[in-house]
Design an enzyme around this catalytic site. Structure first.
Site, mmCIF file in Angstrom:
data_model
loop_
_atom_site.group_PDB
_atom_site.id
_atom_site.type_symbol
_atom_site.label_atom_id
_atom_site.label_comp_id
_atom_site.label_asym_id
_atom_site.label_seq_id
_atom_site.Cartn_x
_atom_site.Cartn_y
_atom_site.Cartn_z
ATOM 1 C CD1 TRP A 88 -14.454 -20.293 -6.166
ATOM 2 C CD2 TRP A 88 -14.241 -22.406 -6.877
ATOM 3 N NE1 TRP A 88 -15.292 -20.471 -7.252
ATOM 4 C CE2 TRP A 88 -15.187 -21.751 -7.702
ATOM 5 C CE3 TRP A 88 -13.954 -23.746 -7.134
ATOM 6 C CZ2 TRP A 88 -15.834 -22.381 -8.769
ATOM 7 C CZ3 TRP A 88 -14.605 -24.379 -8.194
ATOM 8 C CH2 TRP A 88 -15.517 -23.699 -8.993
ATOM 9 C CG ASP A 162 -7.875 -21.353 -7.127
ATOM 10 O OD1 ASP A 162 -7.734 -20.803 -8.234
ATOM 11 O OD2 ASP A 162 -8.875 -22.039 -6.827
ATOM 12 C CE LYS A 186 -14.361 -19.140 -13.250
ATOM 13 N NZ LYS A 186 -13.562 -19.876 -12.288
HETATM 14 C C1 LIG Z 1 -13.726 -21.287 -11.629
HETATM 15 C C2 LIG Z 1 -12.806 -21.581 -10.495
HETATM 16 C C3 LIG Z 1 -12.269 -22.850 -10.262
HETATM 17 C C4 LIG Z 1 -12.708 -24.075 -11.066
HETATM 18 O O1 LIG Z 1 -12.041 -24.180 -12.195
HETATM 19 P P1 LIG Z 1 -12.359 -25.347 -13.261
HETATM 20 O O2 LIG Z 1 -11.502 -24.861 -14.375
HETATM 21 O O3 LIG Z 1 -13.817 -25.326 -13.549
HETATM 22 O O4 LIG Z 1 -11.894 -26.620 -12.681
HETATM 23 C C5 LIG Z 1 -11.376 -23.036 -9.232
HETATM 24 N N1 LIG Z 1 -11.046 -22.014 -8.426
HETATM 25 C C6 LIG Z 1 -11.561 -20.766 -8.594
HETATM 26 C C7 LIG Z 1 -11.152 -19.689 -7.667
HETATM 27 C C8 LIG Z 1 -12.453 -20.526 -9.628
HETATM 28 O O5 LIG Z 1 -12.983 -19.304 -9.793
#
Ligand SMILES: *Cc1c(COP(=O)(O)O)cnc(C)c1O
Length: 350
Positions: A88, A162, A186
């Site tokens: 990521w 993030d 999530k």
């Molecule tokens: C799932 C995830 C993303 C991607 O997110 P989207 O909503 O699909 O754009 C980005 N960063 C992390 C750490 C993730 O787990």
């Protein structure tokens, strides 16, 4: 998703609180949705103990869109630094390079992204616009358990995290953060909602090319309603926030998530069939990737799991193996059922 939330949403689907409308049918500018929004925002601010000098923004586009939106808003200084700890953060650096110079301050590639580099060893650039860190690498199962203190490293730049895959699983030390972003799907609610928590002094630094709907200052000035926000996703997330408060908030969730993760890691470490490759000081409490030492048993393992209603255990395609995600709504009993199954499967195949 917590069952209680889904039941409540089902019960209110056609008529929210006697309004004669379902939430999907409301105007985002009407008083009913105004109340839903205000409560969601206040509950989330309280839950995550977000200080008054940060704004909470409810945006769209997910974590991947923020990989572009953050540099478009913050990279006036020209260079941003990236701590690459897995897939990521690697994606974040690649996307940001379209808008600024993306400097890799560290990269744990050599360990297969199973370790975290000590912040003291990061090669930060002279005056980065921000330093990006993925505080939980969902695919590699690596979590930052203590956020770095950039000031102590002699760096005045804001830390951008993030926190998509562990938001609301534990408290956040906001004194070390300038901006945090995460997709809701999530741990907060349905897909379609993206949470951004941004310090006030970072609101007014966007590049001229930044689209208005993605300019933090514009979004903040309009209480996330510059354009129509994802109203139903905000409503469901709001129900999750109330559920989290009823569970005892972040302190209680952290204790529960820690207990769940410890149970699973202990079972993996005690077994001769299963293996987790992540260094113990940075193992994720939310995402536990593990491998069967006999890869030929992978399909049988997944099939047996499905028979016990243990679903979605296949690892991400880029790393293979298995992955158990232990998000907030997964009860301890769910992890106990997994551990019991893993022991039974191992006994059968030894
Ligand atoms: C799932 C995830 C993303 C991607 O997110 P989207 O909503 O699909 O754009 C980005 N960063 C992390 C750490 C993730 O787990």
């Amino acid at each position: 998703m917590p069952d209680e939330v889904l039941h409540q949403a089902a019960a209110e689907m056609l008529d929210w609180h006697g309004s004669g409308m379902g939430v999907m049918e409301m105007s985002h500018r009407g008083k009913e949705f105004g109340q839903i929004y205000a409560e969601a925002e206040a509950d989330l601010r309280e839950l995550l103990a977000v200080p008054a000098h940060f704004k909470l923004l409810f945006m769209q586009g997910g974590g991947l869109a923020e990989n572009a939106i953050v540099p478009m808003n913050l990279s006036r200084a020209g260079t941003a630094d990236f701590v690459v700890t897995g897939s990521w953060s690697q994606k974040s650096a690649q996307e940001a390079a379209k808008y600024c110079t993306a400097h890799e301050a560290a990269n744990t590639h050599d360990s297969g992204h199973t370790t975290l580099a000590d912040p003291a060893t990061w090669q930060l650039s002279a005056k980065p616009a921000y330093v990006h860190l993925c505080s939980n690498e969902t695919i590699h199962g690596v979590e930052v358990h203590e956020l770095p203190d950039l000031k102590a490293l002699g760096c005045e730049a804001p830390l951008v995290i993030d926190f998509s895959s562990h938001v609301a699983s534990r408290p956040v030390d906001w004194s070390r953060v300038g901006l945090a972003f995460g997709g809701a799907q999530k741990n907060l609610g349905p897909a379609g909602l993206t949470l951004v928590v941004v310090r006030d002094d970072l609101l007014d630094q966007a590049l001229p090319l930044c689209p208005s709907a993605f300019t933090y200052k514009t979004v903040a000035a309009n209480q996330s309603m510059y354009n129509t926000p994802p109203t139903y996703a905000i409503y469901i997330a709001g129900l999750v926030f109330k559920w989290l408060k009823a569970q005892g908030g972040m302190t209680a969730m952290e204790a529960r998530n820690k207990a769940k993760a410890e149970l699973l890691y202990a079972a993996i470490d005690a077994s001769s069939l299963y293996q987790n490759r992540v260094a113990k000081n940075c193992r994720s409490r939310m995402n536990v990737p593990f491998y069967l030492r006999q890869e030929s048993l992978n399909e049988a393992f997944l099939e047996g799991a499905r028979a016990r209603q243990l679903l979605q255990l296949k690892g991400h395609k880029s790393v293979g193996g298995m992955r158990a995600s232990l998000y907030n709504a997964m009860p301890l009993e769910g992890v106990q059922a997994l551990v019991t199954y893993m022991r039974d499967f191992e006994a059968q195949h030894l």
